[in-house]
Design a protein around this motif. Sequence first.
Motif, short mmCIF file in Angstrom:
data_model
loop_
_atom_site.label_atom_id
_atom_site.label_comp_id
_atom_site.label_asym_id
_atom_site.label_seq_id
_atom_site.Cartn_x
_atom_site.Cartn_y
_atom_site.Cartn_z
N LYS A 71 48.49 20.46 28.35
CA LYS A 71 49.17 21.06 29.50
C LYS A 71 50.58 20.47 29.62
O LYS A 71 50.76 19.25 29.66
CB LYS A 71 48.38 20.77 30.77
N GLY A 72 51.58 21.37 29.62
CA GLY A 72 52.97 20.95 29.77
C GLY A 72 53.56 20.23 28.57
O GLY A 72 54.65 19.68 28.66
N ALA A 73 52.86 20.24 27.45
CA ALA A 73 53.33 19.50 26.27
C ALA A 73 54.61 20.10 25.69
O ALA A 73 54.81 21.31 25.68
CB ALA A 73 52.24 19.50 25.19
N ASP A 74 55.47 19.23 25.21
CA ASP A 74 56.69 19.63 24.51
C ASP A 74 56.34 19.77 23.03
O ASP A 74 56.27 18.78 22.31
CB ASP A 74 57.79 18.59 24.71
N LEU A 75 56.09 21.00 22.62
CA LEU A 75 55.71 21.26 21.23
C LEU A 75 56.80 22.05 20.51
O LEU A 75 56.53 22.72 19.52
CB LEU A 75 54.37 22.03 21.21
N LEU A 123 46.99 24.88 26.95
CA LEU A 123 48.42 24.88 26.65
C LEU A 123 49.21 25.40 27.85
O LEU A 123 50.34 25.87 27.71
CB LEU A 123 48.69 25.74 25.41
N THR A 124 48.63 25.29 29.03
CA THR A 124 49.29 25.75 30.25
C THR A 124 50.67 25.10 30.38
O THR A 124 50.78 23.88 30.34
CB THR A 124 48.44 25.39 31.49
N GLY A 125 51.68 25.93 30.50
CA GLY A 125 53.04 25.43 30.68
C GLY A 125 53.63 24.72 29.47
O GLY A 125 54.70 24.12 29.58
N ALA A 126 52.99 24.78 28.33
CA ALA A 126 53.50 24.11 27.13
C ALA A 126 54.75 24.82 26.61
O ALA A 126 54.91 26.03 26.75
CB ALA A 126 52.44 24.07 26.04
N ASP A 127 55.64 24.06 26.01
CA ASP A 127 56.85 24.60 25.41
C ASP A 127 56.62 24.72 23.91
O ASP A 127 56.61 23.71 23.19
CB ASP A 127 58.03 23.67 25.71
N LEU A 128 56.41 25.93 23.46
CA LEU A 128 56.13 26.21 22.05
C LEU A 128 57.30 26.92 21.37
O LEU A 128 57.13 27.52 20.31
CB LEU A 128 54.86 27.06 21.93
N ARG A 129 58.48 26.82 21.97
CA ARG A 129 59.64 27.48 21.36
C ARG A 129 59.89 26.89 19.97
O ARG A 129 59.95 25.68 19.80
CB ARG A 129 60.88 27.29 22.23
N ALA A 182 42.50 29.92 23.93
CA ALA A 182 43.50 28.93 24.35
C ALA A 182 44.19 29.45 25.60
O ALA A 182 44.42 30.65 25.74
CB ALA A 182 44.52 28.71 23.24
N ASP A 183 44.50 28.57 26.53
CA ASP A 183 45.15 28.98 27.78
C ASP A 183 46.66 28.83 27.63
O ASP A 183 47.19 27.71 27.61
CB ASP A 183 44.64 28.14 28.95
N LEU A 184 47.34 29.97 27.55
CA LEU A 184 48.79 30.00 27.38
C LEU A 184 49.50 30.35 28.70
O LEU A 184 50.67 30.70 28.69
CB LEU A 184 49.18 31.03 26.31
N THR A 185 48.81 30.22 29.82
CA THR A 185 49.41 30.54 31.11
C THR A 185 50.69 29.72 31.30
O THR A 185 50.69 28.50 31.14
CB THR A 185 48.42 30.23 32.25
N ASP A 186 51.77 30.42 31.61
CA ASP A 186 53.09 29.82 31.84
C ASP A 186 53.67 29.09 30.63
O ASP A 186 54.65 28.35 30.76
CB ASP A 186 53.06 28.88 33.05
N ALA A 187 53.09 29.28 29.45
CA ALA A 187 53.64 28.68 28.23
C ALA A 187 54.83 29.50 27.75
O ALA A 187 54.96 30.69 28.06
CB ALA A 187 52.57 28.62 27.14
N ASP A 188 55.72 28.86 27.00
CA ASP A 188 56.89 29.53 26.45
C ASP A 188 56.76 29.61 24.94
O ASP A 188 56.84 28.60 24.24
CB ASP A 188 58.16 28.76 26.83
N LEU A 189 56.52 30.82 24.44
CA LEU A 189 56.40 31.06 23.00
C LEU A 189 57.61 31.79 22.44
O LEU A 189 57.57 32.27 21.31
CB LEU A 189 55.13 31.86 22.70
#
Length: 115
Positions: free
Chosen positions: A35-39, A54-60, A72-79
Motif C-alpha cells: 500500500k502506497g509503495a513507490d515502485l 497495491l492501493t495507492g502504489a506508484d507504478l509509473r 491485486a488491489d490497484l485502487t488509487d494506484a498510478d499505472l
Amino acid sequence: MAQLLLRVSESARRGVGRKKGNDRRGADLIGARLKGADLRGVSLRGACLIAADLTGADLRGADLIGADLRDADLTDADLTGALFVTQPQVNAAKGGPGTRLPGSLVRPVHWTTTG
C-alpha cells in the motif's frame, strides 16, 4: 525477442525514478502489503502479485510484463507509463475511479461496482 524487450525495459525505466537494486523479477509477492509503495521504474517482470495490496502504489514506469495481477488491489494506484501492462492483467485486478491507467487500456466495468 526476450532480450530485446529487456533492453527496451531497461532503457525506458532509466529515467523514471528507478532505484538501484529494485529488480523484483519473478518475485513471490502473493498477498504482499505494498500500500502506497513507490515502485516507479521497478522491474516486476513475471512477479506473482496475486491478491497483493497495491492501493495507492506508484507504478509509473514499472515493467509489468508477465506479472500476475489476479485479485491485486490497484485502487488509487498510478499505472500511467507502466511498461508492458495488458488489458487482461488489469481486468483480473481490482481497482476504482482513482486508479490511473495508461491511455491504451480501458477501465474494467467491474471496477465501478467493486473498486
